[in-house]
Design a protein around this motif. Structure first.
Motif, PDB file in Angstrom:
ATOM      1  N   LEU A 294      11.511  30.307 -45.735  1.00 16.68           N
ATOM      2  CA  LEU A 294      11.467  30.759 -44.344  1.00 16.68           C
ATOM      3  C   LEU A 294      10.046  31.043 -43.900  1.00 16.68           C
ATOM      4  CD1 LEU A 294      13.096  31.661 -41.858  1.00 16.68           C
ATOM      5  CD2 LEU A 294      13.075  33.947 -42.807  1.00 16.68           C
ATOM      6  N   ILE A 295       9.328  31.795 -44.740  1.00 11.40           N
ATOM      7  CA  ILE A 295       7.971  32.162 -44.363  1.00 11.40           C
ATOM      8  C   ILE A 295       7.099  30.921 -44.283  1.00 11.40           C
ATOM      9  CG2 ILE A 295       5.931  33.400 -45.165  1.00 11.40           C
ATOM     10  CD1 ILE A 295       8.005  35.430 -46.361  1.00 11.40           C
ATOM     11  N   LEU A 296       7.285  29.990 -45.220  1.00  5.23           N
ATOM     12  CA  LEU A 296       6.500  28.762 -45.181  1.00  5.23           C
ATOM     13  C   LEU A 296       6.789  27.973 -43.908  1.00  5.23           C
ATOM     14  CD1 LEU A 296       6.742  27.531 -48.879  1.00  5.23           C
ATOM     15  CD2 LEU A 296       4.748  28.429 -47.692  1.00  5.23           C
ATOM     16  N   VAL A 297       8.077  27.824 -43.589  1.00  4.55           N
ATOM     17  CA  VAL A 297       8.443  27.049 -42.399  1.00  4.55           C
ATOM     18  C   VAL A 297       7.864  27.691 -41.137  1.00  4.55           C
ATOM     19  CG1 VAL A 297      10.335  26.326 -40.892  1.00  4.55           C
ATOM     20  CG2 VAL A 297      10.541  26.088 -43.346  1.00  4.55           C
ATOM     21  N   LEU A 298       8.041  28.995 -41.017  1.00  3.51           N
ATOM     22  CA  LEU A 298       7.584  29.660 -39.797  1.00  3.51           C
ATOM     23  C   LEU A 298       6.072  29.669 -39.691  1.00  3.51           C
ATOM     24  CD1 LEU A 298      10.098  32.572 -39.362  1.00  3.51           C
ATOM     25  CD2 LEU A 298       9.816  30.551 -37.960  1.00  3.51           C
ATOM     26  N   THR A 299       5.402  29.583 -40.836  1.00  5.51           N
ATOM     27  CA  THR A 299       3.946  29.581 -40.792  1.00  5.51           C
ATOM     28  C   THR A 299       3.411  28.190 -40.468  1.00  5.51           C
ATOM     29  OG1 THR A 299       3.976  31.246 -42.513  1.00  5.51           O
ATOM     30  CG2 THR A 299       1.865  30.236 -42.030  1.00  5.51           C
ATOM     31  N   PHE A 300       3.992  27.173 -41.102  1.00  7.14           N
ATOM     32  CA  PHE A 300       3.400  25.852 -40.976  1.00  7.14           C
ATOM     33  C   PHE A 300       4.126  24.918 -40.025  1.00  7.14           C
ATOM     34  CE2 PHE A 300       0.144  26.631 -43.829  1.00  7.14           C
ATOM     35  CZ  PHE A 300       0.620  27.295 -44.935  1.00  7.14           C
ATOM     36  N   ARG A 301       5.420  25.084 -39.848  1.00  9.53           N
ATOM     37  CA  ARG A 301       6.129  24.172 -38.964  1.00  9.53           C
ATOM     38  C   ARG A 301       7.270  24.918 -38.297  1.00  9.53           C
ATOM     39  NH1 ARG A 301       6.771  18.135 -38.692  1.00  9.53           N
ATOM     40  NH2 ARG A 301       8.574  17.940 -37.343  1.00  9.53           N
ATOM     41  N   PRO A 302       6.921  25.821 -37.384  1.00 14.53           N
ATOM     42  CA  PRO A 302       7.924  26.723 -36.824  1.00 14.53           C
ATOM     43  C   PRO A 302       9.022  26.005 -36.056  1.00 14.53           C
ATOM     44  CG  PRO A 302       5.781  27.047 -35.776  1.00 14.53           C
ATOM     45  CD  PRO A 302       5.588  26.028 -36.822  1.00 14.53           C
ATOM     46  N   GLY A 303       8.748  24.776 -35.631  1.00 13.31           N
ATOM     47  CA  GLY A 303       9.778  24.063 -34.909  1.00 13.31           C
ATOM     48  C   GLY A 303      10.836  23.493 -35.824  1.00 13.31           C
ATOM     49  N   GLY A 304      10.631  23.623 -37.136  1.00 14.00           N
ATOM     50  CA  GLY A 304      11.619  23.086 -38.056  1.00 14.00           C
ATOM     51  C   GLY A 304      11.464  21.588 -38.231  1.00 14.00           C
ATOM     52  N   LEU A 305      12.306  21.040 -39.088  1.00 12.86           N
ATOM     53  CA  LEU A 305      12.174  19.627 -39.439  1.00 12.86           C
ATOM     54  C   LEU A 305      12.563  18.705 -38.290  1.00 12.86           C
ATOM     55  CD1 LEU A 305      13.569  19.725 -43.044  1.00 12.86           C
ATOM     56  CD2 LEU A 305      11.209  19.373 -42.335  1.00 12.86           C
ATOM     57  N   LEU A 306      13.681  19.013 -37.635  1.00 17.96           N
ATOM     58  CA  LEU A 306      14.139  18.124 -36.572  1.00 17.96           C
ATOM     59  C   LEU A 306      13.673  18.583 -35.204  1.00 17.96           C
ATOM     60  CD1 LEU A 306      17.760  17.137 -37.596  1.00 17.96           C
ATOM     61  CD2 LEU A 306      15.575  16.073 -38.150  1.00 17.96           C
ATOM     62  N   GLY A 307      12.865  19.630 -35.177  1.00 18.31           N
ATOM     63  CA  GLY A 307      12.377  20.099 -33.902  1.00 18.31           C
ATOM     64  C   GLY A 307      13.370  21.030 -33.254  1.00 18.31           C
ATOM     65  N   GLU A 308      12.869  22.152 -32.786  1.00 22.39           N
ATOM     66  CA  GLU A 308      13.788  23.098 -32.186  1.00 22.39           C
ATOM     67  C   GLU A 308      14.314  22.545 -30.875  1.00 22.39           C
ATOM     68  OE1 GLU A 308      10.600  25.482 -32.341  1.00 22.39           O
ATOM     69  OE2 GLU A 308      10.148  25.549 -30.228  1.00 22.39           O
ATOM     70  N   ALA A 309      15.564  22.830 -30.595  1.00 23.97           N
ATOM     71  CA  ALA A 309      16.178  22.328 -29.373  1.00 23.97           C
ATOM     72  C   ALA A 309      16.191  23.451 -28.359  1.00 23.97           C
ATOM     73  CB  ALA A 309      17.588  21.845 -29.671  1.00 23.97           C
ATOM     74  N   LEU A 310      15.011  23.757 -27.831  1.00 20.63           N
ATOM     75  CA  LEU A 310      14.911  24.846 -26.873  1.00 20.63           C
ATOM     76  C   LEU A 310      14.381  24.308 -25.552  1.00 20.63           C
ATOM     77  CD1 LEU A 310      13.307  27.551 -29.122  1.00 20.63           C
ATOM     78  CD2 LEU A 310      15.631  27.481 -28.306  1.00 20.63           C
ATOM     79  N   PRO A 311      14.619  25.030 -24.473  1.00 21.21           N
ATOM     80  CA  PRO A 311      14.127  24.542 -23.179  1.00 21.21           C
ATOM     81  C   PRO A 311      12.611  24.430 -23.163  1.00 21.21           C
ATOM     82  CG  PRO A 311      15.035  26.742 -22.978  1.00 21.21           C
ATOM     83  CD  PRO A 311      15.387  26.256 -24.323  1.00 21.21           C
ATOM     84  N   ASP A 312      12.126  23.524 -22.371  1.00 24.02           N
ATOM     85  CA  ASP A 312      10.685  23.349 -22.286  1.00 24.02           C
ATOM     86  C   ASP A 312      10.057  24.485 -21.511  1.00 24.02           C
ATOM     87  OD1 ASP A 312      11.510  19.969 -21.661  1.00 24.02           O
ATOM     88  OD2 ASP A 312      10.806  20.841 -23.538  1.00 24.02           O
ATOM     89  N   TRP A 313       8.817  24.764 -21.826  1.00 21.95           N
ATOM     90  CA  TRP A 313       8.102  25.788 -21.095  1.00 21.95           C
ATOM     91  C   TRP A 313       7.813  25.313 -19.689  1.00 21.95           C
ATOM     92  CZ3 TRP A 313       7.777  30.364 -23.267  1.00 21.95           C
ATOM     93  CH2 TRP A 313       7.955  30.413 -24.646  1.00 21.95           C
ATOM     94  N   LYS A 314       7.386  24.066 -19.656  1.00 21.67           N
ATOM     95  CA  LYS A 314       7.084  23.533 -18.337  1.00 21.67           C
ATOM     96  C   LYS A 314       8.179  22.558 -17.963  1.00 21.67           C
ATOM     97  CE  LYS A 314       2.696  23.731 -20.412  1.00 21.67           C
ATOM     98  NZ  LYS A 314       2.542  23.450 -21.836  1.00 21.67           N
ATOM     99  N   ARG A 315       8.921  22.870 -16.956  1.00 24.64           N
ATOM    100  CA  ARG A 315       9.952  21.949 -16.518  1.00 24.64           C
ATOM    101  C   ARG A 315       9.288  20.780 -15.810  1.00 24.64           C
ATOM    102  NH1 ARG A 315      13.226  26.366 -16.308  1.00 24.64           N
ATOM    103  NH2 ARG A 315      14.206  26.364 -18.332  1.00 24.64           N
ATOM    104  N   VAL A 316       9.827  19.607 -16.045  1.00 25.19           N
ATOM    105  CA  VAL A 316       9.228  18.438 -15.402  1.00 25.19           C
ATOM    106  C   VAL A 316       9.542  18.475 -13.905  1.00 25.19           C
ATOM    107  CG1 VAL A 316       9.160  15.947 -15.334  1.00 25.19           C
ATOM    108  CG2 VAL A 316       9.439  17.125 -17.495  1.00 25.19           C
TER     109      VAL A 316
END
Lengths: 316, 240, 330
Positions: A294-316
């Motif tokens: 967990l600590i490694l993932v959050l430190t180096f690749r917080p989006g996870g392997l497949l990429g987090e599925a969260l809303p974009d900061w900037k809406r198009v």
């Protein structure tokens, strides 16, 4: 130290164990990830819902044994246990959402509030179970349903039917959920709410109902995992939700929080990693593995392997 | 009876009073535009109609029924659709799925009925049909606008709300979009357009309201507004 | 109600101090002295966590790790375990320093994480610490394993070793008093303002030019340092340390003290410590139901009194819908 040929000999077996464990972690992880997707909140009590599923299964198993209503065969016993556990935990999830979390969210409480409430819920559930069922661990009479002799050979590895059944059920559930999320109106509304709650409402979706159902589904899957893990480890205790929960959460983050497929993948990976680590490194550090990951993932690749599925900061 | 009525609406956006005694009326079949500069309250008006912002005073009536206390999803179910500012498509869903979400409130109707609406959208926007299985987040701004309008039309709304449709679009595209808005209206949909680009909005509208700092400062036919010196100076950039 | 209390408030602090100093004279027996001593120890810990959670807004669920590290470091330097018997005034700063360093080490990976994630990661560090404490007795015996370290020296000052209850009490009272003073100074200092800005809106704080990285690390370090001091006291008072002294439930207890009392409020935190330590003693017959009630209390408190028991407004802040990703946008 193990020799290379020793390692090769054990490896496939450990992989099988790891994958089986991983499918169960995946089921629990889906619950975390779905709830996070719609509420941006880590349901700290989710692990304890899983634990309650395991206890429901155990209690019902005892009843079935004593009453002889159905033959002690997986074909009868498993569906009954799974459905019962899922119904109870699904309702529990609805209850938690309605009573412990929604009042905080509708008031716009800070992140701290719901999280602390979740911690409180977790403690409450653990202790409630301990008081009702006692502090000692409960035993699943797995081998009365799945005789030890039910094994077969696949490419030199001896695999038990138990492991295959558990893995298949877990995979089937995950596939079922995937279909739900991708192909049904409910699934689409969950995705819509997770992506843009306001626009989902503008589409005519009852957002809070969707949130409640998401909780329900996630919890039910966790409950099912509880039964499966009960059979796998043959014993359950009121504390198991805590450690399994944290591992499943790690799996969810590993796959990318909010991403259902990521949760499944993360579960599998974590299961395998844990299984291998236990064999080749000190078993005492089993529980620490997940945290390190967990600590490694959050430190180096917080989006996870497949990429987090969260809303974009900037809406198009 | 007007299709939509706002009577003496007071609304706050956070601590700021965004709408001050706003009254608007829209009859079925019209195109009405709501003009004003930044922070004039245009978007808040839209949000109030949809229940995303709660009015502290006044009422909103739709087809004779008071809707200002209803939750957004109920308001939408009564036949109001929104094309939001900046499109706000579900980027992680395909174009097809976005259109489907537009028809969410009609999901129990027959496939034949829904198909008719899909075809209508494709007729208006052929490019949308080409991109059906692409993820909405990968489309260009103009294409997203088309999908956003199409999505709103899938609900077969009685009233279509459009929040700044010209925003972020190249001028040539703006004309196209407004032509399409006119044809949608000619097919029977009542439309309320909120716009900063007064010229192009007044070009297709029947009537217009002008908002300034949360108050209505002008209400007239489109022609009269276009001809008005004040409006020309303030919003159309004309120097006399 | 504040108005009514106003004339008395100026007397409140001196009265409290006087009462605290007089405790050994008033306390009926050793048992009560012990409880009050424990209250002060936990108040010290809660004040430390208050710096992290209350002032800086960082939800640390693994705070017990620092408590444990401080205790074990004391045991390393003042017991037969490694054969070192250094005096209290030398070991205490070492404990404080080491835990502060661990505070920075544990805080560093969490800097870019949002609330929930920060909580889980700190929880993870707490668990890892516990696992290390239990397992680091092979191949070299560092921590003494599950049986911990025993026969630790009592605190000694220039040859004089503490022996009686009241002596321990004054020691912890001193430490706690120092913590209270430090907390007040910090809260009203530039760092305190920086922490408050970060707690309210981290992006805005950054935009204002606050070095959030340094500020957060400082919060972790200082919070940890308080726990380090508490740990030194525990080791020398209990004369032993075991891994089971430092379970996750302790982190929850300390967090509850901060929350029940009212996040950020100094008297509230002390009240919280008092309640959480004393009530179980009073309701000893209901020990079984204690944790159950506890969990329920946390949930209920968040709904009805998010500002803590001493707050008069239940108003929570607005949720920020853009705060969703585990990692802050840069």
């Amino acid at each position: 130290m193990l020799s290379f040929s020793d390692i090769l000999a054990i490896l496939p077996q450990q992989l099988v164990f790891g994958l089986t464990l991983g499918t169960a972690y995946g089921l629990i992880a889906i619950g975390y990830t779905m709830v996070y997707g719609v509420l941006f909140m880590i349901n700290f009590a989710h692990g304890d819902v899983f634990m309650i599923g395991a206890y429901v299964g155990w209690a019902l198993l005892g009843v079935l044994f004593a009453s002889h209503i159905v033959p002690m065969h997986p074909l009868f016993v498993l569906p009954i246990l799974l459905i019962a556990a899922m119904v109870v935990t699904g309702l529990l999830g609805l209850l938690l959402e309605r009573l412990a979390y929604r009042p905080l969210y509708q008031r716009g409480a800070t992140r701290l509030g719901p999280l602390i409430s979740a911690v409180g819920a977790s403690i409450f559930l653990q202790n409630a179970v301990m008081l009702i069922f006692g502090a000692r661990e409960k035993v699943y009479m797995t081998y009365a349903i799945f005789p030890r002799t039910w094994r077969f050979n696949l490419g030199g590895i001896s695999i038990s039917v138990l492991v295959v059944v558990i893995g298949s059920i877990a995979v089937a559930m995950m596939l079922g959920l995937n279909q739900l999320v991708q192909r049904t109106w409910l699934g689409r509304s969950i995705r819509a709410v997770a992506e843009d709650r306001e626009m989902a409402a503008v589409m005519g979706i009852d957002v809070w109902r969707v949130v409640a159902l998401t909780f329900c589904i996630g919890s039910a899957l966790g409950g099912a995992a509880g039964v499966l893990i009960g059979f796998y480890y043959t014993q359950v205790d009121f504390y198991m939700g805590y450690s399994a929960g944290l591992k499943a959460f790690t799996a969810a983050v590993l796959g990318g929080i909010g991403n259902v497929r990521g949760a499944m993948l993360g579960g599998l990976i974590l299961g395998v990693v844990e299984s291998l680590a236990v064999t080749f490194i000190n078993p005492a550090f089993k529980d620490a593995i997940a945290f390190v990951v967990l600590i490694l993932v959050l430190t180096f690749r917080p989006g996870g392997l497949l990429g987090e599925a969260l809303p974009d900061w900037k809406r198009v | 009876m007007p299709l939509l009525r706002l009577d003496n609406i007071m609304a706050y956006y956070g601590p700021v009073r965004a709408l001050n005694d706003v009254s608007i009326s829209i009859d079925a079949g019209e195109i009405v535009c709501l003009l004003g500069g930044n922070a004039s309250g245009k978007s808040t008006t839209m949000k109030t109609i949809l229940g995303m912002v709660r009015a502290t005073a006044g009422s909103v009536q739709f087809a004779g029924e008071r809707i200002d206390r209803l939750p957004t999803q109920s308001i939408v179910a009564r036949g109001i659709s929104l094309v939001p500012e900046a499109r706000r498509l579900f980027g992680r869903m395909t174009v097809r799925e976005n259109l489907m979400m537009g028809a969410f409130s009609r999901r129990h109707e027959s496939t034949a009925d829904l198909d008719a609406d899909y075809r209508r959208v494709f007729a208006l926007f052929p490019r949308v049909q080409e991109r059906l299985d692409q993820y909405a987040g990968t489309l260009s701004g103009g294409e997203q606008q088309m999908v956003a309008i199409g999505r709103a039309l899938m609900a077969r709304p009685k009233l279509l709300l459009m929040d700044e449709p010209s925003m972020g679009l190249a001028p040539v595209f703006v004309d196209q979009v407004f032509d399409i808005i006119r044809s949608i209206n000619q097919q029977g949909t009542t439309i309320l357009v909120v716009e900063q680009n007064a010229a192009v909005a007044l070009g297709i509208a029947h009537r217009g309201y002008v908002l300034q700092s949360g108050r209505i400062v002008g209400a007239d036919s489109a022609g009269a507004l276009l001809a008005s010196d004040e409006i020309r100076r303030a919003y159309l950039g004309d120097e006399d | 109600m504040r108005g009514l209390l106003a004339p008395w408030r100026r007397l409140a602090v001196p009265a409290a101090v006087a009462a605290a100093l007089a405790i050994p004279a008033i306390a009926p027996n050793a048992y009560v002295m012990g409880v009050i001593t424990r209250i002060c120890l936990y108040a010290l810990l809660a004040l430390g966590l208050n710096v992290v959670v209350g002032f800086a807004g960082l939800l640390d669920l693994g705070y017990v790790a620092f408590f444990g590290i401080g205790s074990y470091v004391y045991a390393f330097f003042s017991s037969p375990h490694f054969g070192l018997h250094w005096p209290f005034l030398v070991v205490l700063p070492i404990c404080v320093g080491v835990t502060a360093i661990f505070g920075i080490l544990i805080g560093a990976p969490t800097l870019r994480l949002r609330g929930d994630y920060l909580a889980i990661v700190t929880l993870g560090f707490g668990e890892i610490t516990y696992i290390l404490l239990i397992n680091l007795d092979r191949p070299i015996d560092i921590t003494g394993g599950p049986s911990g370290i025993i026969t630790i020296d009592p605190p000694s000052f220039f040859g004089f070793a503490l022996r009686d209850n009241w002596q321990y009490y004054y020691l912890i009272l001193l430490l706690m008093g120092a913590a209270v003073l430090m907390s007040r100074r910090l809260r009203d200092s530039r760092i305190g303002w920086a922490w408050q800005a970060i707690r309210e809106d981290e992006l805005a704080a950054q935009a204002m030019g606050i070095n959030t990285t340094v500020a957060k690390l400082q919060a972790f370090a200082i919070g940890a340092a308080f726990a380090g001091a508490g740990g030194a006291f525990l080791a020398s008072w209990q004369r032993s340390v075991f891994p089971d002294n430092f379970l996750f439930t302790e982190s929850v207890n300390i967090l509850a003290m901060v929350i029940i009392g009212g996040v950020g409020s100094l008297p509230g935190v002390i009240l919280g410590a008092t309640l959480i330590v004393a009530l179980p003693e009073v309701f000893r017959d209901f020990a079984l139901y204690r944790m159950l009630a506890f969990g329920l209390l946390l949930m209920v408190l968040m709904i009805f009194r998010p500002g803590g028991l001493l707050s008069f407004t239940g108003a929570p802040e607005e949720a920020d819908p853009t705060e969703s990703a585990p990692v802050q946008a840069e």
